[in-house]
Every structure is written in C-alpha cells, then in structure tokens.
Design an enzyme around this catalytic site. Sequence first.
Site, PDB file in Angstrom:
ATOM      1  N   LYS A   1       0.848  -1.198  -0.114  1.00  0.00           N
ATOM      2  CA  LYS A   1      -0.022   0.121   0.027  1.00  0.00           C
ATOM      3  C   LYS A   1       0.906   1.337   0.060  1.00  0.00           C
ATOM      4  O   LYS A   1       0.733   2.015   0.962  1.00  0.00           O
ATOM      5  CB  LYS A   1      -1.071  -0.083   1.349  1.00  0.00           C
TER       6      LYS A   1
ATOM      7  N   ILE B   1       5.237  10.879  -3.161  1.00  0.00           N
ATOM      8  CA  ILE B   1       5.551  11.284  -4.344  1.00  0.00           C
ATOM      9  C   ILE B   1       5.884  10.281  -5.336  1.00  0.00           C
ATOM     10  O   ILE B   1       6.544   9.235  -5.042  1.00  0.00           O
ATOM     11  CB  ILE B   1       6.625  12.475  -4.138  1.00  0.00           C
TER      12      ILE B   1
ATOM     13  N   GLN C   1     -14.288  -8.149  10.086  1.00  0.00           N
ATOM     14  CA  GLN C   1     -14.937  -7.888   8.862  1.00  0.00           C
ATOM     15  C   GLN C   1     -16.511  -7.684   8.960  1.00  0.00           C
ATOM     16  O   GLN C   1     -17.245  -8.465   9.290  1.00  0.00           O
ATOM     17  CB  GLN C   1     -14.915  -9.095   7.860  1.00  0.00           C
TER      18      GLN C   1
HETATM   19  O1  C5P Z   1      -8.545 -12.560   7.970  1.00  0.00           O
HETATM   20  P1  C5P Z   1      -8.972 -11.868   6.916  1.00  0.00           P
HETATM   21  O2  C5P Z   1      -9.810 -12.710   5.822  1.00  0.00           O
HETATM   22  O3  C5P Z   1      -9.984 -10.980   7.456  1.00  0.00           O
HETATM   23  O4  C5P Z   1      -7.882 -11.124   6.337  1.00  0.00           O
HETATM   24  C1  C5P Z   1      -7.996 -10.268   5.219  1.00  0.00           C
HETATM   25  C2  C5P Z   1      -6.832  -9.682   4.863  1.00  0.00           C
HETATM   26  O5  C5P Z   1      -7.518  -8.586   3.884  1.00  0.00           O
HETATM   27  C3  C5P Z   1      -6.179  -8.687   5.696  1.00  0.00           C
HETATM   28  O6  C5P Z   1      -4.563  -8.929   5.317  1.00  0.00           O
HETATM   29  C4  C5P Z   1      -6.318  -7.353   5.516  1.00  0.00           C
HETATM   30  O7  C5P Z   1      -5.449  -6.614   5.810  1.00  0.00           O
HETATM   31  C5  C5P Z   1      -6.770  -7.278   4.184  1.00  0.00           C
HETATM   32  N1  C5P Z   1      -7.911  -6.396   3.675  1.00  0.00           N
HETATM   33  C6  C5P Z   1      -8.996  -6.282   4.328  1.00  0.00           C
HETATM   34  N2  C5P Z   1      -9.791  -5.445   3.850  1.00  0.00           N
HETATM   35  C7  C5P Z   1      -9.930  -4.370   3.111  1.00  0.00           C
HETATM   36  C8  C5P Z   1      -8.476  -4.426   2.537  1.00  0.00           C
HETATM   37  C9  C5P Z   1      -7.551  -5.446   2.926  1.00  0.00           C
HETATM   38  O8  C5P Z   1      -9.633  -7.073   5.157  1.00  0.00           O
HETATM   39  N3  C5P Z   1     -10.756  -3.685   2.817  1.00  0.00           N
END
Ligand code: C5P
Length: 248
Positions: free
Chosen positions: A73, A77, A205
């Site tokens: 990520k 610049i 999530q």
């Molecule tokens: O453990 P889990 O399945 O939630 O992991 C999801 C991965 O995806 C993590 O590495 C997290 O940083 C990444 N991620 C996310 N949501 C986002 C962007 C990236 O969970 N919007």
Amino acid sequence: MPSRSNPVYCAIDTVDLPLAARLIRSVAGGAIPAVGGIKLGLEFFLAHGAPGVRYAFPAPVRATGIGFFLDLKLHDIPNTVAGGIRAVVELEPTFVTIHTAGGAAMMKAAAEAATSEARRLGVARPRLLGVTVLTSLDRSDLEATGIPAEPAQQVLRLASLARESGLDGVICSPLEIAALRKECGKDFVLMVPGIRPVGTASADQKRVMAPGEAVALGANHLVIGRPITDAADPALAAEAIARDLGVL
Ligand code: C5P
C-alpha cells in the site's frame, strides 16, 4: 483436473517468522497447493523485509507456480513510490499494491518502474493493484478529508483513474465487484478481501461474502486470512474452500 486456477490468496498476517513459514508450507508447500497464492503485508514486511520473504516463502515453494501478493500500500511522491517498486521487483511478486489517492503521476511512475526494473532483471513484471477508498472510511470520514462524495462513487472514480494510469487492477470490497467489473472491463484485476466461507466467523470484517458468490460476481482473486490461518488445520481449511470453488 479443474479448468480454473485457484483464486484464493491466503493472508499471512503475523510478525512471527517461524509461524509464517509453517503456515506457508502447510497451505502452499504440497505437490498440489491448497491456495493459489500467498499475501504478505505491512506487518510481516516491516518486521522482516526481503530476507524474511525469502526465508518464509522460499524458492522451492514458489516453484510450484504459486502467486505472491506483496501488500505494501505504497503512498508517496512519484519518485519515491517508483523507487519502492524497483526495490521489490527482485522478490518477483505477482502483485504489489499502491494507493490510487497518490494520483495519476504517481501511478504512472510506479507502472513504468515495474516494467523497466523487471526488464533489467529479466524477471516477470509485477502487476500493480490500486487501493481506492479504505473500507474503514464512510461518507463522513471522506467529507472530513475534503472529499464530498459517496464512498462507492469515489471508488469508481479512483479505479478509472488507476486504469488510465497503467495499473492492472484494484483491491475492492465484495460489494464493489459488480460495479467495478462494469466500469473497468473484463481484463481489470479485482482482488477481493472480506471473504468468509459459509459457516466461519466474520471476526472484525463487517461486510462479508462467500467465496463462490464473489467469483460469480466477477472477482479474479480472493484474499482470505483468518478462516484459514486460525483453523486447527490450515491446509484442510484451504482445501475445503478450494473444493467448494471447484478448483481442487
Ligand atoms: O483474516 P481476514 O480474511 O479478514 O484477512 C483479510 C486480509 O485482507 C487482511 O490481510 C487485511 O489487511 C486485508 N484487507 C481487508 N479489508 C480491506 C483491505 C484489505 O481485510 N478492505
């Protein structure tokens, strides 16, 4: 033999180097890997850098053809982001992330750096994926940063800019897949986290989707972390997901 390749990238989110190596070996080290790729992100890379990648994800495991998503990520610049990309090309990542909010010049510089450095080293060019609006931001957060737009609208705007600036795809939430596929065409890569196999806990999530549903909507790759890495047997958990998707 399944006709499609395994779309699942397993997120290895830990600073524990031996644990990362064990997890990677268990899901990716077999003759038929249970996942399509491995994602290493800021947590792992800031702690262990390139030597840690070579240790935990060694060449013999890579040689099975498994993907490598280096989720850095980057946001700076143009000259600095281009330098960052050049610095990681030797690790031969399949995908690297940069922030689209860094603007068109930054994304173009990153894409050019990926092409020229890969050519110089004689390795495959990493594909660059853009981060659009972080899923942790809502409308009022965007407004507070001076962007009076709905997050969904801003995601489409940044994804279009990313495509025009030479990026290969974006990271997106399951809820954004359909609109982005329509806006950006069939060749634009959509890498989708927030995926939960049916029957597993969603943890932190908030908006989750099942793997098959996300693929049906147009996702190319799925990022799945804890449902695999926290399972009693990560390889079995990954195999169950792959079987469910019809890729194992
Ligand atoms: O453990 P889990 O399945 O939630 O992991 C999801 C991965 O995806 C993590 O590495 C997290 O940083 C990444 N991620 C996310 N949501 C986002 C962007 C990236 O969970 N919007």
